[in-house]
Enzyme design. Structure first.
Site, PDB file in Angstrom:
ATOM      1  N   ARG A   8     -19.058  -2.003   3.090  1.00 30.69           N
ATOM      2  CA  ARG A   8     -18.325  -0.738   4.308  1.00 30.69           C
ATOM      3  C   ARG A   8     -17.492  -0.452   4.261  1.00 30.69           C
ATOM      4  O   ARG A   8     -16.426  -1.224   4.578  1.00 30.69           O
ATOM      5  CB  ARG A   8     -19.224  -1.464   5.321  1.00 30.69           C
ATOM      6  CG  ARG A   8     -19.517  -0.437   6.758  1.00 30.69           C
ATOM      7  CD  ARG A   8     -20.414  -0.871   8.031  1.00 30.69           C
ATOM      8  NE  ARG A   8     -19.711   0.090   8.936  1.00 30.69           N
ATOM      9  CZ  ARG A   8     -20.629  -0.417  10.239  1.00 30.69           C
ATOM     10  NH1 ARG A   8     -20.713  -1.662  10.417  1.00 30.69           N
ATOM     11  NH2 ARG A   8     -20.614   0.570  10.915  1.00 30.69           N
ATOM     12  N   HIS A   9     -16.821   0.614   4.461  1.00 29.93           N
ATOM     13  CA  HIS A   9     -16.059   1.529   5.628  1.00 29.93           C
ATOM     14  C   HIS A   9     -15.135   0.862   6.006  1.00 29.93           C
ATOM     15  O   HIS A   9     -16.005   0.257   7.328  1.00 29.93           O
ATOM     16  CB  HIS A   9     -16.091   2.886   5.216  1.00 29.93           C
ATOM     17  CG  HIS A   9     -16.544   3.195   6.221  1.00 29.93           C
ATOM     18  ND1 HIS A   9     -16.049   3.546   8.114  1.00 29.93           N
ATOM     19  CD2 HIS A   9     -17.923   3.929   6.608  1.00 29.93           C
ATOM     20  CE1 HIS A   9     -16.616   3.677   8.506  1.00 29.93           C
ATOM     21  NE2 HIS A   9     -18.328   4.026   7.756  1.00 29.93           N
ATOM     22  N   SER A  12     -13.543   3.724  11.534  1.00 32.00           N
ATOM     23  CA  SER A  12     -12.986   5.099  11.188  1.00 32.00           C
ATOM     24  C   SER A  12     -12.543   5.115  12.681  1.00 32.00           C
ATOM     25  O   SER A  12     -12.830   5.163  13.486  1.00 32.00           O
ATOM     26  CB  SER A  12     -14.156   5.868  10.852  1.00 32.00           C
ATOM     27  OG  SER A  12     -14.761   6.418  12.052  1.00 32.00           O
ATOM     28  N   ARG A  60     -13.729   7.975   4.785  1.00 32.52           N
ATOM     29  CA  ARG A  60     -13.486   7.328   5.169  1.00 32.52           C
ATOM     30  C   ARG A  60     -13.943   6.134   3.926  1.00 32.52           C
ATOM     31  O   ARG A  60     -13.206   4.725   4.374  1.00 32.52           O
ATOM     32  CB  ARG A  60     -14.312   6.900   6.189  1.00 32.52           C
ATOM     33  CG  ARG A  60     -15.920   7.057   6.070  1.00 32.52           C
ATOM     34  CD  ARG A  60     -16.341   7.144   7.500  1.00 32.52           C
ATOM     35  NE  ARG A  60     -18.336   7.251   8.310  1.00 32.52           N
ATOM     36  CZ  ARG A  60     -18.876   8.526   8.040  1.00 32.52           C
ATOM     37  NH1 ARG A  60     -18.089   9.462   7.923  1.00 32.52           N
ATOM     38  NH2 ARG A  60     -19.876   8.200   8.302  1.00 32.52           N
ATOM     39  N   GLU A  87     -22.937   8.434   4.414  1.00 31.15           N
ATOM     40  CA  GLU A  87     -24.252   7.634   5.861  1.00 31.15           C
ATOM     41  C   GLU A  87     -25.483   7.899   6.339  1.00 31.15           C
ATOM     42  O   GLU A  87     -25.800   9.360   6.035  1.00 31.15           O
ATOM     43  CB  GLU A  87     -23.154   7.538   6.724  1.00 31.15           C
ATOM     44  CG  GLU A  87     -23.637   7.056   8.310  1.00 31.15           C
ATOM     45  CD  GLU A  87     -23.896   5.430   8.389  1.00 31.15           C
ATOM     46  OE1 GLU A  87     -24.735   5.498   7.232  1.00 31.15           O
ATOM     47  OE2 GLU A  87     -23.166   4.807   9.075  1.00 31.15           O
ATOM     48  N   HIS A  89     -27.848  10.503   8.115  1.00 36.25           N
ATOM     49  CA  HIS A  89     -27.136  12.125   9.000  1.00 36.25           C
ATOM     50  C   HIS A  89     -28.455  12.002  10.255  1.00 36.25           C
ATOM     51  O   HIS A  89     -29.361  11.405  10.298  1.00 36.25           O
ATOM     52  CB  HIS A  89     -27.776  13.129   8.371  1.00 36.25           C
ATOM     53  CG  HIS A  89     -27.494  14.483   8.472  1.00 36.25           C
ATOM     54  ND1 HIS A  89     -27.426  14.634   9.999  1.00 36.25           N
ATOM     55  CD2 HIS A  89     -26.768  14.780   8.120  1.00 36.25           C
ATOM     56  CE1 HIS A  89     -27.103  16.010   9.875  1.00 36.25           C
ATOM     57  NE2 HIS A  89     -26.550  16.952   8.743  1.00 36.25           N
ATOM     58  N   ARG A 115     -31.936   2.330  16.021  1.00 31.36           N
ATOM     59  CA  ARG A 115     -32.747   1.292  16.040  1.00 31.36           C
ATOM     60  C   ARG A 115     -34.183   1.512  15.397  1.00 31.36           C
ATOM     61  O   ARG A 115     -34.520  -0.306  14.904  1.00 31.36           O
ATOM     62  CB  ARG A 115     -32.192   0.093  16.801  1.00 31.36           C
ATOM     63  CG  ARG A 115     -30.761  -0.273  17.338  1.00 31.36           C
ATOM     64  CD  ARG A 115     -30.218  -0.572  15.661  1.00 31.36           C
ATOM     65  NE  ARG A 115     -28.666  -0.860  16.147  1.00 31.36           N
ATOM     66  CZ  ARG A 115     -27.950  -0.857  15.234  1.00 31.36           C
ATOM     67  NH1 ARG A 115     -28.232  -0.636  14.175  1.00 31.36           N
ATOM     68  NH2 ARG A 115     -26.281  -0.901  15.617  1.00 31.36           N
ATOM     69  N   HIS A 182     -21.560   3.325   3.409  1.00 34.15           N
ATOM     70  CA  HIS A 182     -21.186   3.352   5.099  1.00 34.15           C
ATOM     71  C   HIS A 182     -23.064   2.384   5.029  1.00 34.15           C
ATOM     72  O   HIS A 182     -23.098   1.976   4.458  1.00 34.15           O
ATOM     73  CB  HIS A 182     -21.885   4.544   5.189  1.00 34.15           C
ATOM     74  CG  HIS A 182     -21.299   5.884   4.845  1.00 34.15           C
ATOM     75  ND1 HIS A 182     -20.367   6.357   5.340  1.00 34.15           N
ATOM     76  CD2 HIS A 182     -20.829   6.199   3.846  1.00 34.15           C
ATOM     77  CE1 HIS A 182     -18.951   6.799   4.911  1.00 34.15           C
ATOM     78  NE2 HIS A 182     -20.009   6.839   3.210  1.00 34.15           N
ATOM     79  N   GLY A 183     -22.469   2.673   6.529  1.00 33.16           N
ATOM     80  CA  GLY A 183     -23.181   0.466   6.835  1.00 33.16           C
ATOM     81  C   GLY A 183     -25.215   1.315   7.265  1.00 33.16           C
ATOM     82  O   GLY A 183     -25.538   0.475   5.969  1.00 33.16           O
ATOM     83  N   ASN A 184     -25.416   2.536   7.058  1.00 37.24           N
ATOM     84  CA  ASN A 184     -26.948   2.905   6.717  1.00 37.24           C
ATOM     85  C   ASN A 184     -27.075   2.739   5.437  1.00 37.24           C
ATOM     86  O   ASN A 184     -28.609   1.809   4.965  1.00 37.24           O
ATOM     87  CB  ASN A 184     -27.543   3.969   7.589  1.00 37.24           C
ATOM     88  CG  ASN A 184     -27.890   3.461   8.555  1.00 37.24           C
ATOM     89  OD1 ASN A 184     -28.627   2.903   9.426  1.00 37.24           O
ATOM     90  ND2 ASN A 184     -26.355   4.249   9.609  1.00 37.24           N
TER      91      ASN A 184
END
Length: 228
Positions: A8-9, A12, A60, A87, A89, A115, A182-184
């Site tokens: 994961r980046h 940011s 990122r 990531e 949207h 969540r 990215h996280g997701n």
């Protein structure tokens, strides 16, 4: 043995400011750049040297990959940039401070947007300046490919063809690949590889700048996973 390393980046600017980021293209902070450098050093020290790179269209993630690759002295490795790895949207929430959003809409509603598995935030309108169709990097995409908002379920559906059609074929040719994203989008990949349920994936948290290693058998089944 095959390996997938997910990264994961680093932090940011909007992570720092506690804003919903999504497809907005924001820079890494100094802390984020340091996290990326340390990630590269950890992979180098562990002898986990990628043969192929993947990243998103967002800087990122791209810059995290570039910094980590420099730390490993492996800038020459081929890389595929794919918008499917962007990531999630966040629709009309993008750019809003999370605390202010909770004060406006209520903690419970914001928690559901963030969540839940299949509830998307409020959508952008086509005349919104944040609509991705306004950006040249997405000019080649069909109208129906451009999201106005996404749930985690939507993000997984978007990432799935990237895994099946782009990443998996490279894994058949290369032993170790690094995916800086990215996280997701990384949660989407983790759900596929670990065969997690819809309920299990919503609680998975992926820290910034910390390499997550998946050791795979020849059929790309996960034998072991760990952070370094």
């Amino acid at each position: 043995m095959k390996r997938v390393i997910m990264l994961r980046h680093g932090q940011s600017q909007w992570n720092l400011e506690n804003r919903f980021t999504g497809w907005t293209d924001v820079e890494l902070t100094d802390i984020g750049r340091e996290e990326a450098r340390e990630a590269g050093e950890k992979m180098l020290q562990a002898g986990l040297l990628p043969d192929y790179y993947f990243t998103s269209y967002l800087k990122r993630a791209i810059h995290t990959l570039e910094i980590a690759a420099t730390a490993m002295d492996r800038c020459w490795i081929p890389v595929i940039k794919d918008w499917h790895l962007n990531e999630r949207h966040y629709g009309a929430l993008q750019g809003l401070n999370k605390a202010e959003t909770a004060a406006k809409f209520g903690d419970e509603q914001v928690h559901i947007w963030r969540r839940s598995f299949d509830v998307a935030p409020p959508a952008l309108t086509l005349d919104d300046g944040r609509y991705p169709g306004n950006e040249g990097r997405y000019a080649g995409l069909a109208f129906e490919e451009l999201p106005l908002t996404e749930s985690l379920k939507d993000t997984i559906a978007r990432v799935r063809p990237c895994w099946a059609e782009i990443i998996e074929p490279k894994l058949m040719l290369y032993s170790t690949v690094l995916i800086a994203a990215h996280g997701n989008s990384l949660r989407a990949l983790a759900k596929m590889m670990l065969h997690l349920s819809d309920e299990e994936i919503v609680s998975v948290e992926i820290p910034t700048g910390k390499p997550w290693v998946f050791e795979l058998d020849d059929n790309l089944g996960v034998k072991k996973e760990y952070y370094i």
